[in-house]
Design a protein around this motif. Structure first.
Motif, PDB file in Angstrom:
ATOM      1  N   GLN A  17       0.838  -1.201   0.000  1.00 42.47           N
ATOM      2  CA  GLN A  17       0.000   0.000   0.000  1.00 42.47           C
ATOM      3  C   GLN A  17       0.874   1.252   0.000  1.00 42.47           C
ATOM      4  O   GLN A  17       2.056   1.183   0.301  1.00 42.47           O
ATOM      5  CB  GLN A  17      -0.905  -0.032   1.218  1.00 42.47           C
ATOM      6  CG  GLN A  17      -0.140  -0.177   2.519  1.00 42.47           C
ATOM      7  CD  GLN A  17      -1.010  -0.656   3.659  1.00 42.47           C
ATOM      8  OE1 GLN A  17      -2.174  -0.350   3.714  1.00 42.47           O
ATOM      9  NE2 GLN A  17      -0.427  -1.406   4.572  1.00 42.47           N
ATOM     10  N   THR A  18       0.258   2.381  -0.315  1.00 43.04           N
ATOM     11  CA  THR A  18       1.028   3.624  -0.409  1.00 43.04           C
ATOM     12  C   THR A  18       1.500   4.138   0.938  1.00 43.04           C
ATOM     13  O   THR A  18       2.616   4.617   1.060  1.00 43.04           O
ATOM     14  CB  THR A  18       0.204   4.735  -1.093  1.00 43.04           C
ATOM     15  OG1 THR A  18      -1.020   4.903  -0.375  1.00 43.04           O
ATOM     16  CG2 THR A  18      -0.059   4.407  -2.545  1.00 43.04           C
ATOM     17  N   ASP A  19       0.659   4.074   1.967  1.00 47.39           N
ATOM     18  CA  ASP A  19       1.004   4.616   3.279  1.00 47.39           C
ATOM     19  C   ASP A  19       0.399   3.741   4.370  1.00 47.39           C
ATOM     20  O   ASP A  19      -0.778   3.882   4.697  1.00 47.39           O
ATOM     21  CB  ASP A  19       0.484   6.051   3.408  1.00 47.39           C
ATOM     22  CG  ASP A  19       0.806   6.665   4.762  1.00 47.39           C
ATOM     23  OD1 ASP A  19       1.489   6.026   5.591  1.00 47.39           O
ATOM     24  OD2 ASP A  19       0.361   7.805   4.997  1.00 47.39           O
ATOM     25  N   SER A  28       0.278   0.760  -3.790  1.00 51.08           N
ATOM     26  CA  SER A  28       1.430   1.454  -4.373  1.00 51.08           C
ATOM     27  C   SER A  28       1.701   0.825  -5.745  1.00 51.08           C
ATOM     28  O   SER A  28       1.098  -0.202  -6.098  1.00 51.08           O
ATOM     29  CB  SER A  28       2.646   1.255  -3.467  1.00 51.08           C
ATOM     30  OG  SER A  28       3.033  -0.117  -3.477  1.00 51.08           O
TER      31      SER A  28
END
Length: 155
Positions: A17-19, A28
């Motif tokens: 995932q991005t964050d 991501s």
């Protein structure tokens, strides 16, 4: 003597995932690549149903496989105030609704080991925070079906 009718469940954690600190982050670029690898890995598996949670990262991880296989995605939300009950409820639902079928479950690091245990009474190691490539195949249902195989997928 007839063989027991077993259900096969492929269980993965969502892709990168991005964050990780965000409430509901998307995948991501590495996660998108892993979702594509998951679709390729199960292309000829016979998956008939896909289960995800309410979060973008599980839905996006499953989306490519669902599109490739023309299989519907069922959302089973995790009650964040009672995460511990989720594995048992999901296992019950998968086994009752897909007896003898093949199912993909995309979940989270804190629920995947519990799902495996709820389906088979087999304990698997916890999933590390940066581990996204674990691919668990479970057979469950009738007596004599309980079996767990773990491997890895993606890059």
């Amino acid at each position: 003597m007839p063989q027991p009718l077993c259900t096969t469940i492929i269980i993965v954690r969502h892709a990168e995932q991005t964050d990780p600190k965000a409430t509901d982050p998307p995948l991501s670029p590495a996660g998108t690549a892993r979702a594509t690898a998951l679709a390729a890995a199960i292309e000829h598996s016979g998956v008939q149903a896909i289960y995800v949670t309410q979060f973008k990262r599980t839905k996006q991880t499953a989306a490519r496989a669902a599109a490739l296989l023309h299989v519907p995605v069922t959302e089973v939300p995790v009650d964040l105030s009672h995460v511990a009950g989720y594995p048992r409820e999901l296992a019950r639902r998968v086994l009752s609704e897909h007896h003898g079928g093949i199912v993909l479950v995309v979940s989270h690091s804190n629920t995947v080991p519990g799902i495996v245990s709820a389906l088979t009474n087999v304990t698997v190691p916890p999933i590390a925070s940066k581990e996204y490539d674990r691919f668990t195949v479970v057979t469950a249902g009738a007596a004599g079906c309980q079996h767990v195989t773990q491997s890895q997928y993606g890059h």
